[in-house]
Design a protein around this motif. Structure first.
Motif, PDB file in Angstrom:
ATOM      1  N   ALA A 133       9.615 -17.065 -78.298  1.00 50.28           N
ATOM      2  CA  ALA A 133       9.376 -15.828 -78.464  1.00 50.28           C
ATOM      3  C   ALA A 133       9.109 -15.184 -77.201  1.00 50.28           C
ATOM      4  CB  ALA A 133       8.293 -15.414 -79.448  1.00 50.28           C
ATOM      5  N   GLY A 134       8.122 -15.839 -76.138  1.00 52.99           N
ATOM      6  CA  GLY A 134       7.811 -15.082 -75.389  1.00 52.99           C
ATOM      7  C   GLY A 134       6.732 -14.045 -75.394  1.00 52.99           C
ATOM      8  N   VAL A 135       5.405 -14.898 -76.228  1.00 54.08           N
ATOM      9  CA  VAL A 135       4.538 -14.156 -76.714  1.00 54.08           C
ATOM     10  C   VAL A 135       3.703 -13.932 -75.441  1.00 54.08           C
ATOM     11  CG1 VAL A 135       2.346 -14.748 -78.202  1.00 54.08           C
ATOM     12  CG2 VAL A 135       4.850 -15.204 -79.449  1.00 54.08           C
ATOM     13  N   GLN A 136       2.980 -12.996 -75.348  1.00 53.87           N
ATOM     14  CA  GLN A 136       2.059 -12.481 -74.704  1.00 53.87           C
ATOM     15  C   GLN A 136       0.848 -12.460 -75.087  1.00 53.87           C
ATOM     16  OE1 GLN A 136       3.790 -11.320 -71.213  1.00 53.87           O
ATOM     17  NE2 GLN A 136       4.995 -12.418 -72.144  1.00 53.87           N
ATOM     18  N   PRO A 137      -0.052 -12.756 -73.204  1.00 60.65           N
ATOM     19  CA  PRO A 137      -1.558 -12.666 -73.729  1.00 60.65           C
ATOM     20  C   PRO A 137      -1.819 -11.436 -74.977  1.00 60.65           C
ATOM     21  CG  PRO A 137      -0.858 -13.837 -71.751  1.00 60.65           C
ATOM     22  CD  PRO A 137      -0.123 -13.038 -71.992  1.00 60.65           C
ATOM     23  N   THR A 138      -1.629 -10.326 -74.686  1.00 61.33           N
ATOM     24  CA  THR A 138      -1.585  -8.878 -75.419  1.00 61.33           C
ATOM     25  C   THR A 138      -1.171  -9.167 -76.096  1.00 61.33           C
ATOM     26  OG1 THR A 138      -0.398  -7.838 -73.445  1.00 61.33           O
ATOM     27  CG2 THR A 138      -2.084  -7.754 -72.889  1.00 61.33           C
ATOM     28  N   ASP A 139      -0.393  -9.565 -77.379  1.00 66.65           N
ATOM     29  CA  ASP A 139       0.393  -9.419 -78.045  1.00 66.65           C
ATOM     30  C   ASP A 139      -0.873  -9.865 -79.468  1.00 66.65           C
ATOM     31  OD1 ASP A 139       2.795  -8.925 -77.547  1.00 66.65           O
ATOM     32  OD2 ASP A 139       3.323 -10.801 -77.425  1.00 66.65           O
ATOM     33  N   LYS A 140       0.036  -9.380 -80.572  1.00 66.50           N
ATOM     34  CA  LYS A 140      -1.812  -9.086 -82.162  1.00 66.50           C
ATOM     35  C   LYS A 140       0.117  -9.616 -82.966  1.00 66.50           C
ATOM     36  CE  LYS A 140      -3.463  -6.511 -85.596  1.00 66.50           C
ATOM     37  NZ  LYS A 140      -4.151  -5.335 -85.574  1.00 66.50           N
ATOM     38  N   LEU A 166      -3.330 -21.530 -84.448  1.00 65.76           N
ATOM     39  CA  LEU A 166      -4.558 -20.508 -84.479  1.00 65.76           C
ATOM     40  C   LEU A 166      -5.123 -20.919 -82.786  1.00 65.76           C
ATOM     41  CD1 LEU A 166      -6.247 -20.426 -87.695  1.00 65.76           C
ATOM     42  CD2 LEU A 166      -5.213 -18.703 -87.279  1.00 65.76           C
ATOM     43  N   LYS A 167      -5.191 -21.855 -82.914  1.00 62.85           N
ATOM     44  CA  LYS A 167      -5.936 -22.478 -81.972  1.00 62.85           C
ATOM     45  C   LYS A 167      -4.860 -22.587 -80.651  1.00 62.85           C
ATOM     46  CE  LYS A 167      -9.104 -26.112 -83.281  1.00 62.85           C
ATOM     47  NZ  LYS A 167      -9.575 -27.435 -83.520  1.00 62.85           N
ATOM     48  N   PHE A 168      -4.016 -22.573 -80.215  1.00 59.76           N
ATOM     49  CA  PHE A 168      -3.151 -22.198 -79.360  1.00 59.76           C
ATOM     50  C   PHE A 168      -3.148 -20.818 -79.111  1.00 59.76           C
ATOM     51  CE2 PHE A 168      -0.355 -26.404 -80.109  1.00 59.76           C
ATOM     52  CZ  PHE A 168      -0.895 -26.555 -79.407  1.00 59.76           C
ATOM     53  N   LEU A 169      -3.036 -20.014 -80.087  1.00 59.96           N
ATOM     54  CA  LEU A 169      -2.692 -18.803 -80.136  1.00 59.96           C
ATOM     55  C   LEU A 169      -3.801 -17.784 -79.155  1.00 59.96           C
ATOM     56  CD1 LEU A 169      -0.724 -17.621 -82.496  1.00 59.96           C
ATOM     57  CD2 LEU A 169       0.390 -16.995 -80.389  1.00 59.96           C
ATOM     58  N   ASN A 170      -5.031 -18.516 -79.650  1.00 60.97           N
ATOM     59  CA  ASN A 170      -6.054 -18.064 -79.711  1.00 60.97           C
ATOM     60  C   ASN A 170      -6.706 -18.430 -78.061  1.00 60.97           C
ATOM     61  OD1 ASN A 170      -9.210 -19.312 -78.994  1.00 60.97           O
ATOM     62  ND2 ASN A 170      -9.328 -16.912 -79.963  1.00 60.97           N
ATOM     63  N   LYS A 171      -6.524 -19.727 -77.132  1.00 58.98           N
ATOM     64  CA  LYS A 171      -6.371 -19.986 -76.246  1.00 58.98           C
ATOM     65  C   LYS A 171      -4.988 -18.987 -75.091  1.00 58.98           C
ATOM     66  CE  LYS A 171     -10.083 -22.210 -76.166  1.00 58.98           C
ATOM     67  NZ  LYS A 171     -11.326 -22.035 -75.764  1.00 58.98           N
ATOM     68  N   TRP A 172      -4.208 -18.636 -75.950  1.00 57.40           N
ATOM     69  CA  TRP A 172      -3.261 -17.851 -74.812  1.00 57.40           C
ATOM     70  C   TRP A 172      -3.568 -16.700 -74.983  1.00 57.40           C
ATOM     71  CZ3 TRP A 172       1.288 -21.317 -73.715  1.00 57.40           C
ATOM     72  CH2 TRP A 172       2.071 -20.231 -73.606  1.00 57.40           C
ATOM     73  N   GLY A 173      -4.964 -15.687 -75.568  1.00 63.20           N
ATOM     74  CA  GLY A 173      -5.100 -14.756 -75.052  1.00 63.20           C
ATOM     75  C   GLY A 173      -4.918 -13.882 -76.042  1.00 63.20           C
TER      76      GLY A 173
END
Length: 335
Positions: free
Chosen positions: A162-169, A183-190
């Motif tokens: 999905a090309g998720v960016q650190p600035t995404d919600k 949750l843990k992955f996305l949290n550390k993704w920013g």
């Protein structure tokens, strides 16, 4: 010829008992792995009960395997005897189709699964093709690494797709075995991470795992409060939900991505997609290369699943623990 000592079920839904079998001659591109730990995934339970109609008995579950290479064929590359490795849901692919040649081995039409038509990792030894035998980073915690080989890569792959960016919600539906790792992955993704959970008792723990906010999925007004705000929602549940409400929570061009094996057709209103240029997608696990990247990311950021450990000989207790929904949040068997 190698004799394997394992735990197998003789019929659908049966208990697991000691079982021995011969592996046969080692193929030129095959690797034997001495199992140190093997995670238990809900897919093992589904296969045990033949919910998908493809289980062959006697059946040895187990596809979240970490261990040490004990033997290699004469054409094996990348790994050698003594290496610490992991093996997940897939154990071989053809290595010559378009998907394999593009590095998308997990989409190969000839994909061989570790517990479909063969015996898995509830055993002292398991065999796979060298390409799917993933070297483990030196500093990885082997006791907790097993679930990353299936559940971990299942939720990591969509972040890349999905090309998720650190600035995404972003949002995660279902904070269980898969969801808590997401949750843990996305949290550390920013990312700012919204967790959707039907269990209010988990709220504090979910926040500790990296969620910014917890939405009670049983309360429509809470879902309405974030309408049009999320760039990406990952569904990890296997039940039918009010999908239109989640589409409504997406911002324009947002994506609802499912890795949960929802057996019923998903009711997706066309206009909910069209008016905001939104999309719905899904994915299986990931390639061996992406799995290796994920493991490096986990070591770098100290990301591991929350696990409960059982000795291999108590495998039936462990499976019952999972079936009753008591696992918090993954179970690992120690060989």
């Amino acid at each position: 010829m190698s004799k394997v000592h394992a735990y197998a079920a003789q019929e659908a839904g049966g208990s697991l008992s000691k079982f021995s079998y011969e592996l046969g001659p080692l193929g030129s591109e095959q690797v034997d792995i001495k199992v140190h730990y093997c995670g238990i995934c809900h897919s093992d339970l589904s296969m045990l009960n033949n919910e998908w109609g493809m289980t062959q008995y006697p059946f040895v579950p187990g596809h979240e395997i970490v261990g040490v290479v004990t033997a290699t064929g004469d054409k094996v590359k990348k790994v050698k005897v003594g290496d610490k490795v992991g093996l997940g849901w897939n154990s071989a692919s053809c290595m010559h189709c378009e998907q394999c040649m593009e590095g998308q081995h997990h989409l190969c039409y000839s994909l061989e699964s570790t517990i479909v038509g063969r015996h898995g990792g509830f055993a002292d030894t398991v065999r796979g093709h060298w390409s799917w035998t993933v070297p483990l980073p030196k500093k990885i915690n082997m006791a907790k690494a097993g679930p990353l080989l299936c559940g971990g890569i299942t939720v990591f792959n969509p972040i890349i797709l999905a090309g998720v960016q650190p600035t995404d919600k972003v949002g995660v539906i279902g904070i269980g075995g898969l969801g808590h790792m997401a949750l843990k992955f996305l949290n550390k993704w920013g990312c700012e991470v919204i967790a959707f959970s039907s269990n209010p008792d988990k709220k504090e723990q979910i926040l500790e795992m990296g969620a910014t906010k917890v939405i009670n999925s049983k309360k429509p007004e809470e879902l309405e409060s974030i309408k049009g705000s999320l760039d990406f929602i990952l569904n990890t549940t296997n039940v039918s939900l009010d999908w239109d409400s989640y589409l409504g929570a997406l911002a324009p061009k947002g994506r609802l991505h499912t890795v949960g094996a929802v057996l019923e057709p998903m009711a997706i209103p066309a206009f909910s997609l069209i008016m905001g240029e939104k999309s719905v997608a899904g994915s299986p696990l990931g390639s061996p290369a992406l799995t290796a990247t994920m493991l490096d990311f986990c070591v770098r950021h100290n990301i591991y699943p929350m696990v409960e450990e059982f000795p291999m000989e108590k495998v039936n207790e462990a499976m019952e623990h999972l079936e009753k929904g008591k696992a918090r949040y993954r179970i690992v068997l120690k060989a």
